[in-house]
Scaffold this motif. Structure first.
Motif, PDB file in Angstrom:
ATOM      1  N   THR A  17       0.936  -0.891  -0.057  1.00  0.00           N
ATOM      2  CA  THR A  17      -0.051   0.307   0.158  1.00  0.00           C
ATOM      3  C   THR A  17       0.752   1.671  -0.191  1.00  0.00           C
ATOM      4  O   THR A  17       1.759   1.441   0.696  1.00  0.00           O
ATOM      5  CB  THR A  17      -1.119  -0.482   0.976  1.00  0.00           C
ATOM      6  OG1 THR A  17      -1.596  -0.932   1.795  1.00  0.00           O
ATOM      7  CG2 THR A  17      -2.302   1.100   0.991  1.00  0.00           C
ATOM      8  N   LEU A  19       1.107   5.587   0.257  1.00  0.00           N
ATOM      9  CA  LEU A  19       0.409   6.623   0.233  1.00  0.00           C
ATOM     10  C   LEU A  19       0.535   7.740  -0.136  1.00  0.00           C
ATOM     11  O   LEU A  19       1.531   8.009  -1.196  1.00  0.00           O
ATOM     12  CB  LEU A  19       1.187   7.151   1.847  1.00  0.00           C
ATOM     13  CG  LEU A  19       0.753   6.284   3.281  1.00  0.00           C
ATOM     14  CD1 LEU A  19       1.030   6.339   4.414  1.00  0.00           C
ATOM     15  CD2 LEU A  19      -1.089   5.692   3.089  1.00  0.00           C
ATOM     16  N   ASP A  20      -0.625   8.468  -1.013  1.00  0.00           N
ATOM     17  CA  ASP A  20      -0.531   9.819  -2.063  1.00  0.00           C
ATOM     18  C   ASP A  20      -0.135  11.007  -1.125  1.00  0.00           C
ATOM     19  O   ASP A  20       0.023  12.049  -2.085  1.00  0.00           O
ATOM     20  CB  ASP A  20      -1.541   8.937  -2.798  1.00  0.00           C
ATOM     21  CG  ASP A  20      -3.146  10.130  -1.833  1.00  0.00           C
ATOM     22  OD1 ASP A  20      -2.780  10.688  -0.701  1.00  0.00           O
ATOM     23  OD2 ASP A  20      -4.004  10.170  -2.641  1.00  0.00           O
ATOM     24  N   GLY A  24      -4.978   9.656   0.930  1.00  0.00           N
ATOM     25  CA  GLY A  24      -5.622   8.047   0.689  1.00  0.00           C
ATOM     26  C   GLY A  24      -4.378   7.147   0.526  1.00  0.00           C
ATOM     27  O   GLY A  24      -3.130   7.856   0.229  1.00  0.00           O
ATOM     28  N   SER A  25      -4.578   6.226  -0.095  1.00  0.00           N
ATOM     29  CA  SER A  25      -3.770   5.012  -0.558  1.00  0.00           C
ATOM     30  C   SER A  25      -3.953   4.496  -1.827  1.00  0.00           C
ATOM     31  O   SER A  25      -5.135   4.402  -2.808  1.00  0.00           O
ATOM     32  CB  SER A  25      -3.263   4.771   0.496  1.00  0.00           C
ATOM     33  OG  SER A  25      -4.489   3.810   1.097  1.00  0.00           O
ATOM     34  N   SER A  26      -3.285   3.391  -2.761  1.00  0.00           N
ATOM     35  CA  SER A  26      -4.008   2.775  -3.606  1.00  0.00           C
ATOM     36  C   SER A  26      -2.476   2.046  -3.059  1.00  0.00           C
ATOM     37  O   SER A  26      -1.452   1.651  -2.155  1.00  0.00           O
ATOM     38  CB  SER A  26      -3.184   3.781  -5.046  1.00  0.00           C
ATOM     39  OG  SER A  26      -1.443   4.124  -4.645  1.00  0.00           O
TER      40      SER A  26
END
Length: 104
Positions: A17, A19-20, A24-26
């Motif tokens: 994962t 973090l942006d 948020g995260s992706s």
């Protein structure tokens, strides 16, 4: 197993994962290992998603023992991305990976 049977180069990836920076995260995939493997394409696997039946091919890879492989990882081989279903010891010094083509 003779060394000549391990003739396919596969990439094993694990999900991480990221973090942006704005809360948020992706999910991203990072390389765990690139290894030589034997490969066998097995029967097709059917599953139903949103009322539609989709057929995917099951692959079995045999690699030199690698205890860090888990079912939530994936394999990339020959431009195909496959989800790992099981990763289990296979004889002395080997690991068997059962995979299916990744769904969309």
């Amino acid at each position: 197993m003779r060394i000549g049977e391990l003739r396919y180069r596969i990439l094993i990836e694990q999900r991480a994962t990221e973090l942006d920076g704005i809360g948020g995260s992706s999910d991203v995939w990072s390389e765990l290992a690139t290894v030589w493997a034997s490969m066998k394409a097995d029967r097709g696997v059917e599953d139903e998603t949103a009322g539609a039946i989709k057929s995917r091919v099951k692959f079995t890879f045999r690699i030199r023992r690698l205890d860090t492989v888990e079912p939530d990882m994936r394999v990339t081989w020959n431009s195909k991305v496959m989800d790992i279903i099981t990763a289990s010891p296979d004889g002395v010094g080997y690991t068997r990976l059962e995979c299916v083509e990744a769904g969309e």
